[in-house]
Write a protein that holds these residues in place. Structure first.
Motif, PDB file in Angstrom:
ATOM      1  N   ARG A 100      -8.525  -2.975  -6.844  1.00 28.11           N
ATOM      2  CA  ARG A 100      -8.905  -2.985  -5.435  1.00 28.11           C
ATOM      3  C   ARG A 100      -9.775  -4.207  -5.174  1.00 28.11           C
ATOM      4  NH1 ARG A 100     -13.139  -0.526  -2.421  1.00 28.11           N
ATOM      5  NH2 ARG A 100     -14.140   0.322  -4.269  1.00 28.11           N
ATOM      6  N   VAL A 101      -9.592  -4.815  -4.005  1.00 26.22           N
ATOM      7  CA  VAL A 101     -10.382  -5.978  -3.614  1.00 26.22           C
ATOM      8  C   VAL A 101     -10.984  -5.730  -2.237  1.00 26.22           C
ATOM      9  CG1 VAL A 101     -10.358  -8.456  -3.117  1.00 26.22           C
ATOM     10  CG2 VAL A 101      -8.893  -7.536  -4.928  1.00 26.22           C
ATOM     11  N   VAL A 102     -12.288  -5.889  -2.154  1.00 26.76           N
ATOM     12  CA  VAL A 102     -12.997  -5.853  -0.876  1.00 26.76           C
ATOM     13  C   VAL A 102     -13.200  -7.316  -0.487  1.00 26.76           C
ATOM     14  CG1 VAL A 102     -15.092  -5.121   0.314  1.00 26.76           C
ATOM     15  CG2 VAL A 102     -14.164  -3.728  -1.562  1.00 26.76           C
TER      16      VAL A 102
ATOM     17  N   VAL B 246      -5.174  -8.599 -13.267  1.00 24.67           N
ATOM     18  CA  VAL B 246      -6.274  -9.453 -12.796  1.00 24.67           C
ATOM     19  C   VAL B 246      -5.742 -10.820 -12.382  1.00 24.67           C
ATOM     20  CG1 VAL B 246      -8.415 -10.612 -13.487  1.00 24.67           C
ATOM     21  CG2 VAL B 246      -8.039  -8.210 -14.076  1.00 24.67           C
ATOM     22  N   ASN B 247      -4.828 -11.384 -13.163  1.00 16.77           N
ATOM     23  CA  ASN B 247      -4.249 -12.680 -12.801  1.00 16.77           C
ATOM     24  C   ASN B 247      -3.464 -12.592 -11.493  1.00 16.77           C
ATOM     25  OD1 ASN B 247      -5.342 -14.031 -14.948  1.00 16.77           O
ATOM     26  ND2 ASN B 247      -3.496 -13.978 -16.183  1.00 16.77           N
ATOM     27  N   ALA B 248      -2.716 -11.510 -11.310  1.00 14.05           N
ATOM     28  CA  ALA B 248      -1.944 -11.335 -10.071  1.00 14.05           C
ATOM     29  C   ALA B 248      -2.874 -11.239  -8.863  1.00 14.05           C
ATOM     30  CB  ALA B 248      -1.062 -10.100 -10.172  1.00 14.05           C
ATOM     31  N   VAL B 249      -3.975 -10.526  -9.011  1.00 20.63           N
ATOM     32  CA  VAL B 249      -4.956 -10.429  -7.922  1.00 20.63           C
ATOM     33  C   VAL B 249      -5.498 -11.816  -7.598  1.00 20.63           C
ATOM     34  CG1 VAL B 249      -7.238  -9.558  -7.284  1.00 20.63           C
ATOM     35  CG2 VAL B 249      -5.587  -8.030  -8.383  1.00 20.63           C
ATOM     36  N   CYS B 250      -5.879 -12.557  -8.625  1.00 21.90           N
ATOM     37  CA  CYS B 250      -6.425 -13.907  -8.403  1.00 21.90           C
ATOM     38  C   CYS B 250      -5.398 -14.820  -7.742  1.00 21.90           C
ATOM     39  CB  CYS B 250      -6.914 -14.492  -9.719  1.00 21.90           C
ATOM     40  SG  CYS B 250      -8.374 -13.656 -10.380  1.00 21.90           S
ATOM     41  N   GLU B 251      -4.139 -14.741  -8.178  1.00 19.46           N
ATOM     42  CA  GLU B 251      -3.082 -15.541  -7.558  1.00 19.46           C
ATOM     43  C   GLU B 251      -2.907 -15.162  -6.088  1.00 19.46           C
ATOM     44  OE1 GLU B 251       0.455 -14.958  -9.922  1.00 19.46           O
ATOM     45  OE2 GLU B 251      -0.526 -15.749 -11.709  1.00 19.46           O
ATOM     46  N   HIS B 252      -2.972 -13.886  -5.799  1.00 18.07           N
ATOM     47  CA  HIS B 252      -2.828 -13.407  -4.421  1.00 18.07           C
ATOM     48  C   HIS B 252      -3.966 -13.927  -3.532  1.00 18.07           C
ATOM     49  CE1 HIS B 252      -1.307 -10.446  -1.454  1.00 18.07           C
ATOM     50  NE2 HIS B 252      -2.555 -10.453  -1.045  1.00 18.07           N
ATOM     51  N   LEU B 253      -5.163 -14.029  -4.087  1.00 18.40           N
ATOM     52  CA  LEU B 253      -6.331 -14.462  -3.320  1.00 18.40           C
ATOM     53  C   LEU B 253      -6.414 -15.979  -3.143  1.00 18.40           C
ATOM     54  CD1 LEU B 253      -9.042 -12.097  -4.851  1.00 18.40           C
ATOM     55  CD2 LEU B 253      -7.865 -11.841  -2.642  1.00 18.40           C
TER      56      LEU B 253
ATOM     57  N   PRO C  55       0.804  -1.223   0.000  1.00 18.31           N
ATOM     58  CA  PRO C  55       0.000   0.000   0.000  1.00 18.31           C
ATOM     59  C   PRO C  55       0.837   1.273   0.000  1.00 18.31           C
ATOM     60  CG  PRO C  55      -0.126  -1.101   2.127  1.00 18.31           C
ATOM     61  CD  PRO C  55       0.621  -2.022   1.207  1.00 18.31           C
ATOM     62  N   ASP C  56       2.078   1.193   0.459  1.00 21.14           N
ATOM     63  CA  ASP C  56       2.943   2.374   0.487  1.00 21.14           C
ATOM     64  C   ASP C  56       3.391   2.818  -0.906  1.00 21.14           C
ATOM     65  OD1 ASP C  56       2.779   2.531   3.261  1.00 21.14           O
ATOM     66  OD2 ASP C  56       4.536   1.249   3.544  1.00 21.14           O
ATOM     67  N   ARG C  57       3.263   1.942  -1.884  1.00 23.96           N
ATOM     68  CA  ARG C  57       3.659   2.300  -3.254  1.00 23.96           C
ATOM     69  C   ARG C  57       2.547   2.992  -4.030  1.00 23.96           C
ATOM     70  NH1 ARG C  57       6.799  -2.099  -6.522  1.00 23.96           N
ATOM     71  NH2 ARG C  57       7.171  -0.231  -7.764  1.00 23.96           N
TER      72      ARG C  57
ATOM     73  N   ASN D 118      -9.576   0.846   3.205  1.00 25.65           N
ATOM     74  CA  ASN D 118     -10.343  -0.292   3.711  1.00 25.65           C
ATOM     75  C   ASN D 118     -10.380  -1.475   2.759  1.00 25.65           C
ATOM     76  OD1 ASN D 118     -11.377   0.771   6.312  1.00 25.65           O
ATOM     77  ND2 ASN D 118     -12.125   2.378   4.957  1.00 25.65           N
ATOM     78  N   SER D 119      -9.426  -1.530   1.839  1.00 25.98           N
ATOM     79  CA  SER D 119      -9.397  -2.594   0.839  1.00 25.98           C
ATOM     80  C   SER D 119      -7.992  -3.159   0.690  1.00 25.98           C
ATOM     81  CB  SER D 119      -9.853  -2.043  -0.520  1.00 25.98           C
ATOM     82  OG  SER D 119     -11.152  -1.533  -0.467  1.00 25.98           O
ATOM     83  N   LEU D 120      -7.915  -4.276  -0.006  1.00 30.99           N
ATOM     84  CA  LEU D 120      -6.650  -4.850  -0.444  1.00 30.99           C
ATOM     85  C   LEU D 120      -6.379  -4.240  -1.814  1.00 30.99           C
ATOM     86  CD1 LEU D 120      -4.439  -7.005  -0.053  1.00 30.99           C
ATOM     87  CD2 LEU D 120      -6.036  -8.670  -1.007  1.00 30.99           C
ATOM     88  N   ASN D 121      -5.226  -3.607  -1.998  1.00 29.21           N
ATOM     89  CA  ASN D 121      -4.946  -2.840  -3.211  1.00 29.21           C
ATOM     90  C   ASN D 121      -3.740  -3.387  -3.957  1.00 29.21           C
ATOM     91  OD1 ASN D 121      -6.767  -0.304  -2.715  1.00 29.21           O
ATOM     92  ND2 ASN D 121      -5.747  -0.728  -0.782  1.00 29.21           N
ATOM     93  N   PHE D 122      -3.774  -3.212  -5.276  1.00 25.87           N
ATOM     94  CA  PHE D 122      -2.695  -3.665  -6.141  1.00 25.87           C
ATOM     95  C   PHE D 122      -2.340  -2.547  -7.115  1.00 25.87           C
ATOM     96  CE2 PHE D 122      -5.038  -7.225  -4.659  1.00 25.87           C
ATOM     97  CZ  PHE D 122      -4.111  -8.228  -4.440  1.00 25.87           C
ATOM     98  N   GLY D 123      -1.068  -2.371  -7.360  1.00 23.94           N
ATOM     99  CA  GLY D 123      -0.621  -1.394  -8.337  1.00 23.94           C
ATOM    100  C   GLY D 123       0.253  -2.049  -9.383  1.00 23.94           C
TER     101      GLY D 123
END
Length: 143
Positions: free
Chosen positions: A67-69, A97-104, A15-17, A48-53
């Motif tokens: 962003r993922v809630v 989108v693939n990175a988010v899915c892998e993270h989840l 989140p700091d990035r 209040n979310s999980l964020n990806f950049g």
């Protein structure tokens, strides 16, 4: 984070990035689903979310956001997926989108939901599909 990310780019959930000012600019002025969203509202959503950049590896400039809630146990809603105009056409959205899915994946979620008016093909490449029984779903608020 994502194996299909083109060379010269990186994806991070740090989140700091994030550049909240840039994210707000993108979403409030160029994303049909968030047009006019206030900076205060966007900052609260980020907090209040999980964020990806998505970032340019050489300059560190942010080129995308998602962003993922989620409760990190049973459910997640993928939202605010955006790639800057100068980053489009490079596969960054698909990689994000693939990175988010892998993270989840380690959470063992029963369902990851998203809503889109025009990017069905992009999300389908990452395993998303139309609801099998939309008559079971309900919503409260704006549609």
């Amino acid at each position: 984070m994502s194996t299909d990310l083109p060379d010269g780019y990186e994806i991070s959930a740090d989140p700091d990035r994030l550049d909240p000012a840039v994210i707000h600019e993108w979403l409030s002025k160029d994303a049909y689903w968030a047009m006019g969203r206030s900076r205060e509202k966007q900052d609260a959503a980020i907090a209040n979310s999980l964020n990806f950049g998505v970032y340019d590896s050489s300059t560190g400039a942010q080129l995308g956001y998602a962003r993922v809630v989620t409760d990190q146990a049973t459910f997640a809603w993928l939202c605010d997926v955006y790639v800057a105009r100068n980053g489009r056409g490079k596969g960054l959205g698909h990689a994000l989108v693939n990175a988010v899915c892998e993270h989840l994946e380690p959470y063992g979620l029963r369902r990851v939901l998203l809503v889109t008016a025009d990017a069905h093909a992009i999300y389908a490449k990452s395993g998303f599909a139309a609801l099998e029984k939309p008559e079971k779903w309900m919503t409260r608020g704006a549609q």
